[in-house]
Each structure stands twice: as structure tokens, then as C-alpha cells.
Write a protein that holds these residues in place. Structure first.
Motif, PDB file in Angstrom:
ATOM      1  N   THR A  35       4.659 -17.936  10.732  1.00  0.00           N
ATOM      2  CA  THR A  35       3.624 -17.064  10.312  1.00  0.00           C
ATOM      3  C   THR A  35       3.825 -16.810   9.058  1.00  0.00           C
ATOM      4  O   THR A  35       4.804 -16.011   8.527  1.00  0.00           O
ATOM      5  N   ALA A  36       2.554 -16.670   8.021  1.00  0.00           N
ATOM      6  CA  ALA A  36       2.876 -16.079   6.598  1.00  0.00           C
ATOM      7  C   ALA A  36       2.901 -14.412   6.780  1.00  0.00           C
ATOM      8  O   ALA A  36       2.223 -13.981   7.564  1.00  0.00           O
ATOM      9  N   ASP A  37       3.859 -13.973   5.889  1.00  0.00           N
ATOM     10  CA  ASP A  37       3.904 -12.537   6.217  1.00  0.00           C
ATOM     11  C   ASP A  37       3.404 -12.019   4.894  1.00  0.00           C
ATOM     12  O   ASP A  37       3.554 -12.158   3.605  1.00  0.00           O
ATOM     13  N   VAL A  38       2.453 -10.888   5.358  1.00  0.00           N
ATOM     14  CA  VAL A  38       1.917  -9.995   4.126  1.00  0.00           C
ATOM     15  C   VAL A  38       3.104  -9.369   3.493  1.00  0.00           C
ATOM     16  O   VAL A  38       2.972  -9.317   2.298  1.00  0.00           O
ATOM     17  N   ALA A  39       4.150  -8.999   3.958  1.00  0.00           N
ATOM     18  CA  ALA A  39       4.966  -8.127   3.349  1.00  0.00           C
ATOM     19  C   ALA A  39       6.040  -9.080   2.510  1.00  0.00           C
ATOM     20  O   ALA A  39       7.048  -8.720   1.880  1.00  0.00           O
ATOM     21  N   ASP A  40       5.796 -10.437   2.481  1.00  0.00           N
ATOM     22  CA  ASP A  40       6.706 -11.413   1.556  1.00  0.00           C
ATOM     23  C   ASP A  40       6.331 -11.095   0.173  1.00  0.00           C
ATOM     24  O   ASP A  40       7.189 -11.505  -0.527  1.00  0.00           O
ATOM     25  N   GLN A  41       5.371 -10.255   0.000  1.00  0.00           N
ATOM     26  CA  GLN A  41       5.258  -9.980  -1.505  1.00  0.00           C
ATOM     27  C   GLN A  41       6.026  -8.729  -1.652  1.00  0.00           C
ATOM     28  O   GLN A  41       5.902  -8.360  -3.221  1.00  0.00           O
ATOM     29  N   ASP A  42       6.840  -8.129  -0.741  1.00  0.00           N
ATOM     30  CA  ASP A  42       7.606  -7.083  -1.221  1.00  0.00           C
ATOM     31  C   ASP A  42       6.820  -5.686  -1.233  1.00  0.00           C
ATOM     32  O   ASP A  42       5.884  -5.771  -1.980  1.00  0.00           O
ATOM     33  N   LEU A  43       7.510  -4.623  -0.657  1.00  0.00           N
ATOM     34  CA  LEU A  43       6.969  -3.378  -0.598  1.00  0.00           C
ATOM     35  C   LEU A  43       7.264  -2.770  -1.838  1.00  0.00           C
ATOM     36  O   LEU A  43       7.975  -3.117  -2.669  1.00  0.00           O
ATOM     37  N   SER A  44       6.719  -1.494  -1.992  1.00  0.00           N
ATOM     38  CA  SER A  44       7.162  -0.628  -3.213  1.00  0.00           C
ATOM     39  C   SER A  44       7.048   0.745  -2.750  1.00  0.00           C
ATOM     40  O   SER A  44       6.179   1.212  -2.050  1.00  0.00           O
ATOM     41  N   LEU A  45       7.962   1.523  -3.262  1.00  0.00           N
ATOM     42  CA  LEU A  45       7.985   2.941  -3.104  1.00  0.00           C
ATOM     43  C   LEU A  45       6.788   3.692  -3.670  1.00  0.00           C
ATOM     44  O   LEU A  45       6.687   4.966  -3.268  1.00  0.00           O
ATOM     45  N   THR A  46       5.989   3.112  -4.406  1.00  0.00           N
ATOM     46  CA  THR A  46       4.830   3.630  -5.032  1.00  0.00           C
ATOM     47  C   THR A  46       3.849   2.907  -4.781  1.00  0.00           C
ATOM     48  O   THR A  46       3.074   2.199  -5.832  1.00  0.00           O
ATOM     49  N   GLU A  47       3.405   2.816  -3.450  1.00  0.00           N
ATOM     50  CA  GLU A  47       2.172   1.979  -3.034  1.00  0.00           C
ATOM     51  C   GLU A  47       0.908   2.195  -3.758  1.00  0.00           C
ATOM     52  O   GLU A  47       0.585   3.342  -3.963  1.00  0.00           O
ATOM     53  N   GLU A  48       0.131   1.263  -4.206  1.00  0.00           N
ATOM     54  CA  GLU A  48      -1.009   1.513  -4.778  1.00  0.00           C
ATOM     55  C   GLU A  48      -2.107   1.797  -3.802  1.00  0.00           C
ATOM     56  O   GLU A  48      -2.990   2.709  -3.868  1.00  0.00           O
ATOM     57  N   LYS A  49      -2.001   1.160  -2.412  1.00  0.00           N
ATOM     58  CA  LYS A  49      -2.853   1.246  -1.507  1.00  0.00           C
ATOM     59  C   LYS A  49      -2.218   2.363  -0.622  1.00  0.00           C
ATOM     60  O   LYS A  49      -1.246   2.966  -0.677  1.00  0.00           O
ATOM     61  N   SER A  50      -3.199   3.143  -0.368  1.00  0.00           N
ATOM     62  CA  SER A  50      -2.948   4.360   0.693  1.00  0.00           C
ATOM     63  C   SER A  50      -2.532   3.852   2.214  1.00  0.00           C
ATOM     64  O   SER A  50      -2.717   2.680   2.602  1.00  0.00           O
ATOM     65  N   ALA A  51      -2.002   4.954   2.918  1.00  0.00           N
ATOM     66  CA  ALA A  51      -1.611   4.625   4.450  1.00  0.00           C
ATOM     67  C   ALA A  51      -2.862   4.045   5.154  1.00  0.00           C
ATOM     68  O   ALA A  51      -2.797   3.185   5.872  1.00  0.00           O
ATOM     69  N   GLN A  52      -3.977   4.704   4.903  1.00  0.00           N
ATOM     70  CA  GLN A  52      -5.159   4.486   5.540  1.00  0.00           C
ATOM     71  C   GLN A  52      -5.706   3.124   5.273  1.00  0.00           C
ATOM     72  O   GLN A  52      -6.122   2.394   6.119  1.00  0.00           O
ATOM     73  N   ASP A  53      -5.355   2.566   4.119  1.00  0.00           N
ATOM     74  CA  ASP A  53      -5.791   1.246   3.632  1.00  0.00           C
ATOM     75  C   ASP A  53      -4.958   0.260   4.217  1.00  0.00           C
ATOM     76  O   ASP A  53      -5.633  -0.856   4.917  1.00  0.00           O
ATOM     77  N   ILE A  65       1.507 -10.801  13.720  1.00  0.00           N
ATOM     78  CA  ILE A  65       2.598 -10.614  12.953  1.00  0.00           C
ATOM     79  C   ILE A  65       2.224 -10.027  11.414  1.00  0.00           C
ATOM     80  O   ILE A  65       2.662  -9.045  11.133  1.00  0.00           O
ATOM     81  N   GLU A  66       0.869 -10.515  11.146  1.00  0.00           N
ATOM     82  CA  GLU A  66       0.387  -9.697   9.936  1.00  0.00           C
ATOM     83  C   GLU A  66      -0.068  -8.354  10.124  1.00  0.00           C
ATOM     84  O   GLU A  66       0.027  -7.708   9.327  1.00  0.00           O
ATOM     85  N   GLN A  67      -0.340  -7.973  11.386  1.00  0.00           N
ATOM     86  CA  GLN A  67      -0.758  -6.731  11.765  1.00  0.00           C
ATOM     87  C   GLN A  67       0.581  -5.808  11.570  1.00  0.00           C
ATOM     88  O   GLN A  67       0.396  -4.635  11.043  1.00  0.00           O
ATOM     89  N   HIS A  68       1.520  -6.386  12.263  1.00  0.00           N
ATOM     90  CA  HIS A  68       3.027  -5.632  12.224  1.00  0.00           C
ATOM     91  C   HIS A  68       3.291  -5.401  10.739  1.00  0.00           C
ATOM     92  O   HIS A  68       3.892  -4.307  10.369  1.00  0.00           O
ATOM     93  N   SER A  69       3.150  -6.399   9.897  1.00  0.00           N
ATOM     94  CA  SER A  69       3.586  -6.309   8.381  1.00  0.00           C
ATOM     95  C   SER A  69       2.839  -5.165   7.810  1.00  0.00           C
ATOM     96  O   SER A  69       3.083  -4.219   6.804  1.00  0.00           O
ATOM     97  N   ALA A  70       1.461  -5.121   8.052  1.00  0.00           N
ATOM     98  CA  ALA A  70       0.500  -4.096   7.481  1.00  0.00           C
ATOM     99  C   ALA A  70       1.087  -2.613   8.061  1.00  0.00           C
ATOM    100  O   ALA A  70       1.038  -1.644   7.124  1.00  0.00           O
ATOM    101  N   LEU A  71       1.271  -2.741   9.454  1.00  0.00           N
ATOM    102  CA  LEU A  71       1.741  -1.341   9.756  1.00  0.00           C
ATOM    103  C   LEU A  71       2.991  -0.933   9.241  1.00  0.00           C
ATOM    104  O   LEU A  71       3.243   0.375   8.993  1.00  0.00           O
ATOM    105  N   ILE A  72       3.689  -1.527   8.930  1.00  0.00           N
ATOM    106  CA  ILE A  72       5.172  -1.370   8.114  1.00  0.00           C
ATOM    107  C   ILE A  72       4.639  -0.680   6.803  1.00  0.00           C
ATOM    108  O   ILE A  72       5.557   0.115   6.798  1.00  0.00           O
ATOM    109  N   ALA A  77       4.150   3.970   3.457  1.00  0.00           N
ATOM    110  CA  ALA A  77       3.033   4.857   2.637  1.00  0.00           C
ATOM    111  C   ALA A  77       3.053   6.112   3.095  1.00  0.00           C
ATOM    112  O   ALA A  77       3.161   7.254   2.355  1.00  0.00           O
ATOM    113  N   PHE A  78       2.972   6.304   4.376  1.00  0.00           N
ATOM    114  CA  PHE A  78       3.099   7.801   4.937  1.00  0.00           C
ATOM    115  C   PHE A  78       4.279   8.443   4.586  1.00  0.00           C
ATOM    116  O   PHE A  78       4.344   9.774   4.121  1.00  0.00           O
TER     117      PHE A  78
END
Length: 621
Positions: A35-53, A65-72, A77-78
């Protein structure tokens, strides 16, 4: 601690998000490897999107799988927003089996950040030690290494903390030699590896720490060691810092006269004359060994502080020892001569004094003994056992109990039990009640009444959850309490180890005490080592006929203060440096001299070092 209602609400909110995602009619659960992983794009410590996003993306995800990546990413972000309760509420809903290999490291990092927030340092290392090298982004590599270093530091594994800190600085936006030194300065001689590391940056720190430990034996050689270091590591990150130290050493060397003078302020008259003379005896004994040092004594009870300062200024001393009395220490600490090293022979509340790098407070406080007793008993307690303190209901007794409890750190054993007695007549009842005999006697009485003529076992049984008892009182109190403890432990229970303070050790029993056999007590090495026999101590006691061991402890402090004044700046700079003195294994932390005491035991009518004792008499490198 969390607010329970908020935490439950957040957990339910995260669960609701997952429920909404998993109930979609077209959902397909696929394996992480396919499964393609949303987080394959790598996270950032300064996320542009908010936790709610990210929570919204998790709700709209096509599969688990994609859901878990977004929740991570939402948890990340939190945490960046310092919203720890929300972050852990999200993390608690994640299933490791539905997290891709790429996202695993971010999942472990988020858990480690939460563990660090809760000061659960072993868990931080468990989460990150095997995954920190997988981070490609500098910010995440630096963060994971900083967390690892902090966790090792908090567990007093200072060398490992240094290794991770040096590595972290490679990935930090701005490296800081002072930050690395704050860790390196804690590395003790026993912890320092014997072999120089192959990594050049780490090797420079290793050598700098090693040179400081070597200079403890010959402090006048520190300037030479620093010059050698600068020659060998001219490109090292610590060069500027070491050059400043070297300039100070050269300036101090140039200011020294042919026979350096140490000025000593002591109460040599008045109410505390004996205490002042005891300290003076120790100083004379030590300076007599050094030969090249001249010492000038000033009676702190004659004249005022202004006159004393003028007299000391005219001496141009290389160091000042004293004053001894707390009220005089408070006055001197307000405006110490910042360019002259000074050892204050007492301790005051730090808020009332602005100590400098050239000063330290050296006191023989009984609190130190209570804290070290708590630490020692912590280490020796078997599982599911606890400790008990039996103390006099006085201000000193309660102070010792508070000090013991402040250093108690044993979640499995729970808080130590505390019992107070008001007077001698209360001791027996206090011991019996503390060890459960009173309750046992009442149970036996109730059974006998219920049983009628039936014969029942009348042997009282003491509680079995106590493995150690600490008695912080004086010799008379300990001598009365010990027999009560012995007879109160039932034959069905394991023996209880009894610990005591140096107040149990007096001149009358310094060669042994059969009435106290088995008691382990803390004291300074000068009085506890060599089975209580010591040539220097014996000679001093003969010269000071009628003086007791409490004054001998002050003489030992005076002796050690001379060695400390010679090494003060170096020891203030590096808390990992230790000096094996007569009054303990000494190091300086936050301008306060810390003493590691020796543990001895009364056994077979003599004094012997406790077998498991971490003796403070080891030699310096």
C-alpha cells in the motif's frame, strides 16, 4: 497527571475518527508492503497542516494504512503544538500491524517524545535506539538523538549521553560546544572508556575529559594539559571554549607568588571555638604536607566583615577558606571577592546568595546521610519489599525523614513507612505497632476468645513486607531501639536489616559495639575505614584529649578544604571530577560540595566496612 475527563474525551474522539474510517463501504484493508504510504513524503517538525487537518485526512483515508499514516502525522502535529494529551489520545488508537515500514520510525519517535514528557527514560531508549539511524531529515535525526542523550543523562549514563549528544550536534542547525560540555563534564573517571574513540570529534571530548581527571592529581599541570589538547585538536568545536580556560589558567599562574597564601576565617574564640579549632587542626595537617603553601588564620569572631576583607585583600591570597558559622557565610556570600576562590564551610539557602564559579559551599549536613541511606536501601531492597523509618518526633528527626523520603525512588516498594516516638517510654510500643505486633496480638486475643478452650498458636507474627529499617537518631536512641526491633521480628519472618547514621558512631564505640552488631551505618572514610584504627586519627585524638568524633569530622572537613581550594575552578567546571578525601568522595555540583560516604557495620565487637560498600577511598587517576 492528565485531567481524566479531557483525556477520555480525546481518546473517544480518536476512536470515533477510526470508526468512521473503517465503516466506509468501499474500504479495503491491505498489507503495509503493498500500500502507498502517505508518510513516504516524510514528516516535518514544522507541519504546514494542523493536527485537525490530519485528523480530517484520516477520516477520508481510503484504507487503514493511509489512515494510520495520517494519524501519525496528526500526533506529530499535536506534539509540536505541545498538546500532549491530544497526541497520546491519537497514538493510543494506532495498531502497529497497520503501520508501514516507512512510518514505523515516526510512530516510535512520537511514542518516545511522549515517554520523555512523562520522564519515562528507559522507554525513550527502547523506542529510539534501533530506529534513529533511519531518519534522513536532519531535524528528525537531531531530535531523536537529543531525546536519546537526554534519556541516558537522566539515568546517569553520561558517557553514552555524550556519544549521542556529539552525534546530535552534527545534525543540529547550530552546534554548541557548551551544550556538549554540559554532558561531557558529568563523565566520571570510572565511566570514561580506556581506549580513545576512533571518531575524531568524540575523541576530542574524550581527551578533554581525560586531561581533567589526570589534573586532579596534579592541578598545577592543567595548563600544560590544555595546551597539549589545543595542539592536538586545533580544528575541534571546543577550541574557543578551551582557549578561554587556558587564558584563565595562565593568568592564575602568573599571579601566584613564590609561596602562595591561603586565608582562613574561623571562630577561634567564643561559643564555637572548639569547632573552629577542629577545622584549623585539619587545615594545618594538610598544609603541612604541601610545604609550599602558607596559611593565615583570622578569627571571624574578632572584628567585622569589612575589616576581615581588608586584611585578606592585603594578603593577596590564592584562596579563602571559611567562614564556618552560617550567619557569617550568608554575609560573605552576598559579596564574595569574585577573583579569589573561596570554600564556604557551611551551606545557606541558595536564593539568598549569588555564588560564582570561584566559590563552593562545603557542609557536613546530616541530610546528606539520610538521602544516601534512601539510595542505598533502594538498591538493596528485594522485590515487593519496603523500608521503614523510626525517628524521634523532633525538628531534626522530621528533617531527616523528609530528606530520606526526598531521595526515595522505588515505585515497586511504594513510599517508606514512617513511625515517630516522642520519648523513651514510647519506643517499645512504637516498634511493636510499626512492625505489626500490636495488630497480631489483638488477632490472637480475638481468636482465643472465639476458640474457647481450643488451644491456639500464641506466637505473634510481625509484618513481612519490611526488609530494611532506618534509624536516623543518636547512639542512645539506636541502642534502645535495636533490641526492640530484634525481639519484634517473629521467627517466621526474614531478618530485617537495620541502617543508621553517623550519629550512632561515637568515640566510645569507634573500635566496635557488640550491642549494635549487624547495624550498618554511614560515616566519613577517615572514621569508618581501617576498622576504626587510623594513625592520624589516633594521634589527633590523643592531642585533643576529651574531644569526640563530631569534632573529628570537622577536622576532616578542614583537611579536605585545602585540597578543594586548589581544584575549585576545575571541579566547578566539571561535576564528574571527584576527590577522595577524609570526609568522603567529593565532587562539586551547582557550587555545592557533595559527599559520598562510606558504609560500615558493627560486627563481632569491631567495625568493618560493609561488604557491599561503595568505598569513597579509591585513588585518583
Amino acid at each position: 497527571m492528565f485531567r481524566t475527563q479531557s483525556f477520555v474525551f480525546l481518546a473517544l474522539l480518536a476512536l470515533m475518527v477510526l470508526t468512521q474510517c473503517t465503516s466506509a463501504p468501499d474500504r479495503k484493508t491491505e498489507t503495509p508492503d503493498k500500500t502507498a504510504d502517505v508518510a513516504d513524503q516524510d514528516l516535518s517538525l514544522t507541519e504546514e497542516k494542523s493536527a485537525q487537518d490530519w485528523l480530517d485526512e484520516a477520516r477520508a483515508a481510503a484504507n487503514d494504512i493511509e489512515q494510520h499514516s495520517a494519524l501519525i502525522r496528526a500526533a506529530n502535529a499535536f506534539q509540536n503544538e505541545q498538546k500532549w494529551q491530544q497526541a497520546v489520545a491519537v497514538l493510543s488508537q494506532l495498531s502497529p500491524q497497520k503501520i508501514t515500514r516507512h512510518s514505523q520510525k515516526y510512530y516510535h519517535l512520537a511514542k518516545a517524545r511522549w515517554a520523555a514528557e512523562q520522564e519515562q527514560w528507559p522507554q525513550v531508549i527502547d523506542e529510539l535506539e534501533s530506529v534513529y539511524t533511519q531518519f534522513n531529515q536532519r531535524e528528525f535525526r537531531a531530535l531523536s538523538l537529543q531525546l536519546l542523550s537526554q534519556a541516558a543523562y537522566q539515568q546517569k549514563s553520561y558517557w553514552q549521553a555524550l556519544v549521542w549528544q556529539v552525534d546530535a550536534q552534527r545534525f543540529a542547525e547550530q552546534s554548541s560546544a557548551e551544550t556538549i560540555w554540559s554532558v561531557a563534564s558529568r563523565v566520571t573517571q570510572s565511566e570514561l572508556p580506556q581506549q580513545r574513540p576512533t571518531d575524531l570529534a568524540l575523541a576530542g571530548w574524550w581527551r578533554l575529559v581525560d586531561y581533567h581527571h589526570q589534573a586532579m592529581t596534579t592541578p598545577e599541570q592543567l595548563s600544560v594539559y590544555l595546551s597539549q589538547w589545543l595542539q592536538g585538536y586545533s580544528e575541534h568545536a571546543a577550541v574557543d571554549m578551551v582557549e578561554r580556560w587556558q587564558e584563565t589558567e595562565i593568568r592564575n599562574d602568573n599571579e601566584k607568588t613564590s609561596k602562595p597564601v591561603i586565608a582562613v576565617l574561623l571562630p577561634l574564640s567564643g561559643k564555637y571555638q572548639q569547632q573552629g579549632q577542629a577545622v584549623r587542626d585539619g587545615i594545618i595537617a594538610r598544609t603541612g604536607e604541601l610545604k609550599e603553601v602558607q596559611v593565615v588564620f583570622i578569627d571571624s569572631e574578632q572584628g567585622d566583615i569589612a575589616a576581615h576583607k581588608e586584611q585578606i585583600k592585603s594578603l593577596n591570597p590564592v584562596g579563602i577558606i571559611g567562614p564556618l558559622l552560617k550567619e557569617n557565610v550568608a554575609l560573605w556570600a552576598e559579596q564574595p571577592p569574585s577573583d579569589v576562590p573561596q570554600i564556604f564551610l557551611n551551606q545557606i539557602e541558595r536564593e539568598s546568595a549569588d555564588s560564582s564559579a570561584n566559590s563552593a559551599f562545603f557542609a557536613l549536613t546530616p541530610d546528606t546521610e539520610a538521602r544516601q541511606a534512601a539510595q542505598r536501601i533502594n538498591q538493596k531492597l528485594p522485590g515487593a519489599k519496603s523500608a521503614m523509618i523510626i525517628a524521634a518526633d523532633t525538628s531534626n528527626g522530621r528533617r531527616m525523614v523528609d530528606a530520606f523520603k526526598s531521595s526515595w525512588d522505588n515505585e515497586q516498594a511504594g513510599d517508606p513507612k514512617v513511625s515517630y516516638f516522642s520519648e523513651r517510654a514510647d519506643m517499645k510500643a512504637t516498634v511493636e505497632s510499626s512492625l505489626g505486633l500490636t495488630d497480631s496480638q489483638q488477632r490472637i486475643r480475638a481468636v482465643k476468645i472465639a476458640a474457647g478452650k481450643i488451644i491456639v498458636d500464641e506466637q505473634e507474627r510481625s509484618r513481612r513486607d519490611i526488609s530494611a529499617i532506618y534509624l536516623p537518631g543518636n547512639l542512645q536512641q539506636t541502642r534502645l531501639l535495636k533490641p526492640f526491633i530484634d525481639v519484634s521480628v517473629s521467627p517466621f519472618a526474614a531478618p530485617i536489616q537495620v541502617y543508621a547514621s553517623s550519629a550512632t558512631h561515637e568515640l566510645k564505640n569507634r573500635l566496635g559495639d557488640s550491642d549494635l552488631n549487624g547495624i550498618i551505618f554511614s560515616d566519613i572514610p577517615w572514621l569508618a575505614s581501617d576498622a576504626g584504627n587510623n594513625l592520624l586519627l589516633t594521634q589527633w585524638l590523643e592531642l585533643r584529649n576529651g574531644w569526640g568524633l563530631s569534632l573529628a569530622r570537622l577536622a576532616a572537613m578542614g583537611y579536605d578544604s585545602v585540597s578543594l581550594i586548589q581544584r575549585l575552578e576545575m571541579m566547578n567546571r566539571m561535576p564528574g571530577l571527584t576527590w577522595s578525601g577524609l570526609s568522603g568522595n567529593l565532587h562539586i555540583n551547582d557550587s555545592v560540595v557533595q559527599r559520598e560516604l562510606t558504609w560500615a557495620t558493627f560486627t563481632k565487637g569491631k567495625i568493618a566496612l560493609a561488604k557491599e560498600s561503595n568505598n569513597a577511598g579509591s585513588s585518583n587517576r
